[in-house]
Design a protein around this motif. Structure first.
Motif, PDB file in Angstrom:
ATOM      1  N   LEU A   1       2.640   9.081  -6.262  1.00 37.62           N
ATOM      2  CA  LEU A   1       3.178  10.415  -6.000  1.00 37.62           C
ATOM      3  C   LEU A   1       4.321  10.721  -6.951  1.00 37.62           C
ATOM      4  CD1 LEU A   1       3.478  13.018  -4.328  1.00 37.62           C
ATOM      5  CD2 LEU A   1       4.880  11.715  -2.691  1.00 37.62           C
ATOM      6  N   GLU A   2       5.226   9.760  -7.150  1.00 32.59           N
ATOM      7  CA  GLU A   2       6.365   9.985  -8.045  1.00 32.59           C
ATOM      8  C   GLU A   2       5.907  10.222  -9.478  1.00 32.59           C
ATOM      9  OE1 GLU A   2       8.566   6.457  -7.317  1.00 32.59           O
ATOM     10  OE2 GLU A   2       9.668   7.295  -5.589  1.00 32.59           O
TER      11      GLU A   2
ATOM     12  N   GLU B   1       0.833  -1.207   0.000  1.00 33.22           N
ATOM     13  CA  GLU B   1       0.000   0.000   0.000  1.00 33.22           C
ATOM     14  C   GLU B   1       0.868   1.257   0.000  1.00 33.22           C
ATOM     15  OE1 GLU B   1      -3.686   2.086   2.490  1.00 33.22           O
ATOM     16  OE2 GLU B   1      -2.617   0.365   3.347  1.00 33.22           O
ATOM     17  N   ARG B   2       1.900   1.276   0.865  1.00 34.09           N
ATOM     18  CA  ARG B   2       2.783   2.444   0.870  1.00 34.09           C
ATOM     19  C   ARG B   2       3.560   2.542  -0.430  1.00 34.09           C
ATOM     20  NH1 ARG B   2       7.739   3.481   5.054  1.00 34.09           N
ATOM     21  NH2 ARG B   2       6.081   3.400   6.657  1.00 34.09           N
ATOM     22  N   ALA B   3       4.054   1.424  -0.943  1.00 32.96           N
ATOM     23  CA  ALA B   3       4.832   1.446  -2.180  1.00 32.96           C
ATOM     24  C   ALA B   3       3.994   1.954  -3.343  1.00 32.96           C
ATOM     25  CB  ALA B   3       5.373   0.049  -2.484  1.00 32.96           C
ATOM     26  N   ALA B   4       2.727   1.523  -3.399  1.00 34.57           N
ATOM     27  CA  ALA B   4       1.852   1.970  -4.489  1.00 34.57           C
ATOM     28  C   ALA B   4       1.574   3.458  -4.390  1.00 34.57           C
ATOM     29  CB  ALA B   4       0.550   1.165  -4.464  1.00 34.57           C
ATOM     30  N   ALA B   5       1.324   3.922  -3.186  1.00 32.87           N
ATOM     31  CA  ALA B   5       1.064   5.351  -3.002  1.00 32.87           C
ATOM     32  C   ALA B   5       2.303   6.176  -3.365  1.00 32.87           C
ATOM     33  CB  ALA B   5       0.644   5.626  -1.562  1.00 32.87           C
ATOM     34  N   THR B   6       3.484   5.642  -3.017  1.00 30.45           N
ATOM     35  CA  THR B   6       4.723   6.351  -3.348  1.00 30.45           C
ATOM     36  C   THR B   6       4.915   6.415  -4.859  1.00 30.45           C
ATOM     37  OG1 THR B   6       5.746   5.653  -1.273  1.00 30.45           O
ATOM     38  CG2 THR B   6       7.227   6.366  -3.029  1.00 30.45           C
ATOM     39  N   ARG B   7       4.622   5.296  -5.572  1.00 30.90           N
ATOM     40  CA  ARG B   7       4.760   5.304  -7.026  1.00 30.90           C
ATOM     41  C   ARG B   7       3.789   6.296  -7.661  1.00 30.90           C
ATOM     42  NH1 ARG B   7       5.193  -0.336  -6.119  1.00 30.90           N
ATOM     43  NH2 ARG B   7       2.995  -0.663  -6.666  1.00 30.90           N
TER      44      ARG B   7
END
Length: 583
Positions: A73-74, A65-71
């Motif tokens: 945002l990027e 979930e955090r990794a997807a949200a970070t991607r």
């Protein structure tokens, strides 16, 4: 916070600073605002609209979930970088800053790939033109508003945090800079859509506000050293324009190119003049200069009215530092009810710290003048308040770290520093001046009471018998003096007034002063013996010390142990009289 219109420099409310580096936010600061739609980012990742998206993502549990949200945002950041354009004047400003010898860096909450991609959109600015670029990918650093990034960038650029100007269009930029101790400038050009994060700062969050990047040059100039010589006319004119007017007696007021002041003396029988330089004024030399000069006028029974100021500043002084001294001087004059009517200001290598020399003028009727030569044998000698408030505040200000190491608490030091606000004698002089039995008054200043009594004896042509056990010394002063091995009798003591009055008037005068919360202690009397101070302690003969240098001046200069003091032959004037530690 200083809000400035049309690029004009702030005048009297400028924080004093010296700049060696400028640290920019990136999106909306060096780039044109509005490229990154924070509202759309929040909707895409599911972040509530009232939270900061980066903090919300970092608070998610580690995992997909955090990794997807970070991607996500990027991806938004990279798309915004492709659409970004340089902000108005950004490239020219960076070139100018570097030409002025300043380091330049970037501190952003963005990822490094987005910054590098956006920099390729600039025609004449690249990463090679920046001394440091700090992004959220620097994992060891907490993002803004934490001060970590500012402190890290300052260390990389080899400058102190307080020598950095942090520039950004976002509340968090200002809070990060303020937390690091940097100077802060808010760029009020943001164009974020609803749901964005470009909140404006409160007054306590930043030092300056500019509407456009080109206006930042005026802020930067306030932190660059001035050349030696007179203060530039534009800076001095801004200061003079901000001075309070309204004194109808001032016929020719201060102005650029005006060499004199003209004053109409209305209904005044006597003009009383006094002059003192200040070299030992602590962190507030302007306030100290006004206080010392108006105190001496008040001690003559005069109404302080006008000031002429000569201000000498050391090389490398910046406009903000110069304006801070002048602004403090003007504020203190306004508080004292006197008008600054002219003077001279320049930078010179003749001094290593600000030196202020004031000439003060007041008016008084002939029958209300307190001429020390009118004092008579038998007059009681009263001392107002307690010794030595000014010296105690000065030592707490200048030697605070040393006193903390010796055991003083922060609260004790703050209480000592607060004594600086109790160093005027104007009110007790006004009360005493109404009594016909008051023949002379004298302000206790450098060299402390030991020197002041000798000066009073010399001026009156009388002797003084002083009872040492009666001398009131504040508990704070005793504490500071015990820790620093100083004698309270030799410590600068503005705030206490010596009053010579007829014995029949003393009880009523003391009662009037006590009603005004200004207690006065009877510490002795005038005698027929010319120009001598004789001390008793509990009825027995006692020594009366002499000080070549004020105790505060000695301690601040080198912290040397106190030299043995002795009575001068015949108890006459102290050799300190010719040294003048502060005046």
């Amino acid at each position: 916070m200083r809000d400035r219109d049309e690029g004009e420099a702030a005048v009297t409310d400028v924080p004093p600073f010296r700049l060696r580096a400028v640290l920019f936010d990136f999106d909306g600061t060096l780039t044109h605002p509005g490229a990154l739609d924070f509202g759309a980012v929040k909707r895409a990742v599911g972040c509530p609209p009232d939270e900061f998206v980066l903090e919300w993502i970092l608070a998610l549990p580690e995992g997909e979930e955090r990794a997807a949200a970070t991607r996500t945002l990027e991806a938004f950041e990279l798309a915004a970088a492709d659409a970004s354009t340089p902000n108005e004047g950004a490239e020219e400003l960076v070139r100018w800053l570097r030409a002025e010898g300043l380091k330049v860096g970037v501190l952003t909450r963005n990822g490094r790939p987005a910054v590098e991609r956006a920099l390729r959109r600039f025609g004449d600015l690249s990463a090679a033109d920046l001394d440091v670029v700090v992004t959220r990918d620097d994992d060891a650093l907490a993002p803004k508003p934490a001060p970590d990034g500012v402190l890290y960038a300052a260390a990389i650029m080899r400058v102190a945090p307080q020598e950095v100007l942090v520039v950004g269009d976002f509340l968090l930029d200002m809070r990060a800079g303020r937390a690091a101790g940097a100077v802060t400038a808010y760029l009020a050009n943001h164009g974020a859509v609803d749901g964005g994060e470009a909140d404006g700062p409160d007054a306590d969050d930043c030092d300056f506000v500019v509407g456009r990047l080109p206006d930042l040059r005026d802020v930067v100039r306030l932190g660059l050293p001035l050349p030696q010589g007179k203060l530039p006319n534009d800076l001095l004119a801004g200061f003079l324009d901000g001075l309070a007017g309204g004194d109808e007696a001032v016929v020719v007021p201060p102005a650029i190119g005006e060499d004199v002041a003209a004053i109409e003396l209305r209904h005044a029988e006597l003009l009383v003049a006094h002059g003192d330089p200040i070299t030992l004024g602590g962190s507030r030399p302007g306030a100290a200069a006004v206080l010392v000069n108006t105190n001496d006028l008040a001690a003559a029974g005069a109404d302080p009215r006008w000031l002429l100021a000569t201000v000498l500043l050391p090389p490398e002084t910046t406009p903000s530092q110069a304006l801070s001294v002048l602004g403090e001087l003007a504020d203190a004059a306004g508080h004292a009810g006197v008008t600054l009517v002219g003077g001279h200001t320049e930078l010179t290598d003749a001094v290593t710290r600000p030196v202020l020399s004031l000439a003060a003028f007041g008016t008084v009727s002939r029958d209300e003048l307190k001429d020390k030569r009118s004092a008579r044998p038998g007059d009681r000698v009263l001392l107002t308040k307690r010794l030595a408030m000014e010296g105690t505040a000065l030592l707490a200000d200048e030697l605070g770290e040393r006193l903390r190491a010796l055991g003083m608490s922060p609260d004790e030091l703050d209480a000592c520093r607060a004594l600086a606000h109790e160093t005027s004698v104007s009110e007790e002089a006004r009360i005493a001046g109404r009594f016909s039995g008051v023949h002379a008054m004298h302000d206790v200043t450098e060299g402390g009471l030991a020197t002041a009594l000798r000066e009073l004896a010399a001026a009156t042509g009388r002797g003084i018998l002083v009872h040492r056990e009666r001398i009131p010394v504040s508990a704070a002063t005793r504490r500071v003096c015990d820790l620093l091995d100083a004698d309270p009798l030799g410590l600068i003591a503005s705030g206490s007034l010596l009053i010579c009055c007829d014995p029949t008037a003393a009880p009523e005068l003391r009662a009037a002063l006590a009603t005004a919360d200004m207690p006065a202690t009877d510490i002795g009397e005038l005698t027929d013996e010319a120009d001598a101070v004789v001390a008793l302690e509990h009825g027995r003969p006692a020594s009366w010390p002499a000080f070549v240098t004020d105790e505060a001046a000695r301690l601040i200069a080198d912290g040397a142990p106190r030299a043995p003091q002795r009575d001068p032959p015949g108890g006459g004037a102290s050799p300190h009289r010719g040294e003048r530690a502060r005046r």
